[in-house]
Design an enzyme around this catalytic site. Structure first.
Site, PDB file in Angstrom:
ATOM      1  CG  HIS A 199      -7.607  -0.327   2.624  1.00 47.26           C
ATOM      2  ND1 HIS A 199      -8.193  -1.058   3.633  1.00 47.26           N
ATOM      3  CD2 HIS A 199      -6.597  -1.086   2.163  1.00 47.26           C
ATOM      4  CE1 HIS A 199      -7.548  -2.196   3.775  1.00 47.26           C
ATOM      5  NE2 HIS A 199      -6.573  -2.247   2.890  1.00 47.26           N
TER       6      HIS A 199
ATOM      7  CD  GLU B 202      -8.138  -3.412  -0.287  1.00 51.60           C
ATOM      8  OE1 GLU B 202      -6.963  -3.063  -0.479  1.00 51.60           O
ATOM      9  OE2 GLU B 202      -8.433  -4.383   0.443  1.00 51.60           O
TER      10      GLU B 202
ATOM     11  CG  HIS C 138      -2.002  -1.056   1.187  1.00 49.16           C
ATOM     12  ND1 HIS C 138      -2.502  -1.586   0.027  1.00 49.16           N
ATOM     13  CD2 HIS C 138      -2.666  -1.690   2.206  1.00 49.16           C
ATOM     14  CE1 HIS C 138      -3.438  -2.490   0.326  1.00 49.16           C
ATOM     15  NE2 HIS C 138      -3.550  -2.588   1.626  1.00 49.16           N
TER      16      HIS C 138
HETATM   17  C1  BGC Z   1      -4.408  -6.451   2.175  1.00 52.14           C
HETATM   18  C2  BGC Z   1      -4.324  -7.187   3.479  1.00 52.14           C
HETATM   19  C3  BGC Z   1      -3.918  -6.216   4.540  1.00 52.14           C
HETATM   20  C4  BGC Z   1      -4.969  -5.135   4.594  1.00 52.14           C
HETATM   21  C5  BGC Z   1      -4.688  -4.090   5.625  1.00 52.14           C
HETATM   22  C6  BGC Z   1      -5.454  -5.409   2.312  1.00 52.14           C
HETATM   23  O1  BGC Z   1      -5.569  -4.699   1.130  1.00 52.14           O
HETATM   24  O2  BGC Z   1      -4.648  -7.305   1.084  1.00 52.14           O
HETATM   25  O3  BGC Z   1      -3.389  -8.253   3.405  1.00 52.14           O
HETATM   26  O4  BGC Z   1      -3.806  -6.830   5.790  1.00 52.14           O
HETATM   27  O5  BGC Z   1      -5.066  -4.530   3.338  1.00 52.14           O
HETATM   28  O6  BGC Z   1      -3.401  -3.695   5.604  1.00 52.14           O
END
Ligand code: BGC
Length: 350
Positions: A176, A314, A106
């Site tokens: 998110h 997402e 991310h």
């Molecule tokens: C990921 C997860 C992660 C979460 C929060 C998601 O987009 O795929 O693995 O734990 O985000 O960080």
């Protein structure tokens, strides 16, 4: 209705943060802060017209800065993981921050979720702008990103993402938010019924990096082509579910026809009647069932968020695309315009 603005605290670095409130004519209210473009609350009616907050989050900015698992945030430059925090582009290898075991997640240590965006309100929404400097978190090029949040009277929350760069760079922007359509995040989401318009998904290795295979969902717990409760198969003895501790996978969306947004997912919660549909121009959807929530975070109103108390949808290009030439490209080059649209539409089942 006009957008209003109020103070929402000050960051650790001393920047003032504001909260903006958007309302439509049908009772939906969305509150967004300029820190991370975070949706801090989203109030939507149930079948009796009662409003409740259907996203997870915190009451204070300090909590978002300290320990948020990306609650409500904009994600960039790259949604999801890049293996080993490394990729090669035009014969040059770039090294990114490793902030998730061996991988980059991310956007890194200080992704787009942790910067203060420049916000301009308009009648039905907000325009958020951020310029990511060359080299930020290891990425090449100055990236100018603009994200527009629009709330319509059709109960849609629309995200329009745009970006341009002065050097080739990967870009994969997403949102998110963690949803719990029952309201106020007080119980798990396992009874929510999900439909995903995807025949295929991208299986992952033990660090949640796609293996490169594009697998059929047929005959697996990843087949959500007919409406199925999140919890119906989540504890099955399945290697992919074990790796994600549940659903944490990219689904390859069925794309046929024009370039406009197509229906990617539908989620329904029967006790409230709330329904959410997700439309997108993106080729992928990360369906994350909140597996890493573990009861250690206390959210809005003191509610403790246990495992799977929220889910994320997402919309995105596939994880680790810079290392998989067979996946749709995420590379943006100078002179090109990155454009992506996602719509969350809220309603109630009859
Ligand atoms: C990921 C997860 C992660 C979460 C929060 C998601 O987009 O795929 O693995 O734990 O985000 O960080």
């Amino acid at each position: 209705m006009p957008v209003t603005r109020e103070p929402f605290g000050t960051t650790r670095e001393g920047k003032a943060v504001s909260v903006y409130t958007l309302k439509n004519g049908r009772g939906i209210e969305v509150r967004v802060i300029d820190y991370g473009g975070i949706i801090v609350s989203l109030r939507a009616p149930d079948r009796a017209g009662r409003l409740a907050d259907i996203v997870l989050g915190f009451d204070s900015l300090a909590d978002y800065e300290r320990s948020s698992p990306y609650f409500g945030s904009l994600i960039g430059r790259y949604g999801n993981r890049i293996a080993g925090g490394r990729f090669t582009l035009d014969s040059k290898t770039y090294t990114l921050a490793r902030n998730n075991g061996p991988n980059h997640l991310h956007g890194g240590l200080k992704g787009f979720d942790k910067v203060v965006w420049d916000v301009t309100p308009f009648e039905r929404g907000l325009v958020l702008r951020y310029t990511s400097p060359d080299g930020e978190e290891g990425y090449p090029g100055t990236l100018r990103a603009t994200v527009t949040y629009t709330l319509t009277d059709q109960n849609e929350l629309i995200f329009d993402y745009e970006a341009s760069t002065d050097r080739a760079t990967p870009v994969n922007l997403t949102q998110h938010s963690y949803f719990n359509l029952a309201g106020d995040g007080r119980r798990d989401v396992l009874a929510h019924v999900v439909t995903l318009y995807a025949d295929r998904f991208t299986p992952v290795d033990s660090t949640l990096i796609p293996t490169g295979e594009i697998a059929s969902v047929g005959g697996t717990p990843f087949d959500f082509r007919t409406p199925t409760a999140i919890g119906a198969r989540i504890n099955q003895d399945d290697a992919q579910l074990r790796r994600g501790r549940g659903y944490d996978h990219n689904f390859v969306l069925d794309k046929s026809g024009g370039a406009g947004p197509t229906l990617a997912a539908r989620v329904e919660e029967s006790s409230s009647g709330r329904v959410m549909e997700i439309y997108t121009t993106e080729p992928g959807l990360q369906f994350y069932s909140g597996n890493f929530l573990d009861g250690t975070l206390r959210g809005k109103g003191g509610v403790v968020y246990g495992q799977r108390f929220g889910f994320c949808m997402e919309t995105q290009h596939f994880p680790d695309s810079p290392n998989h030439s067979a996946f749709p490209s995420t590379i943006l080059r100078p002179g090109e315009q990155y454009r992506s649209r996602t719509i969350y539409r809220f309603g109630v089942a009859p």
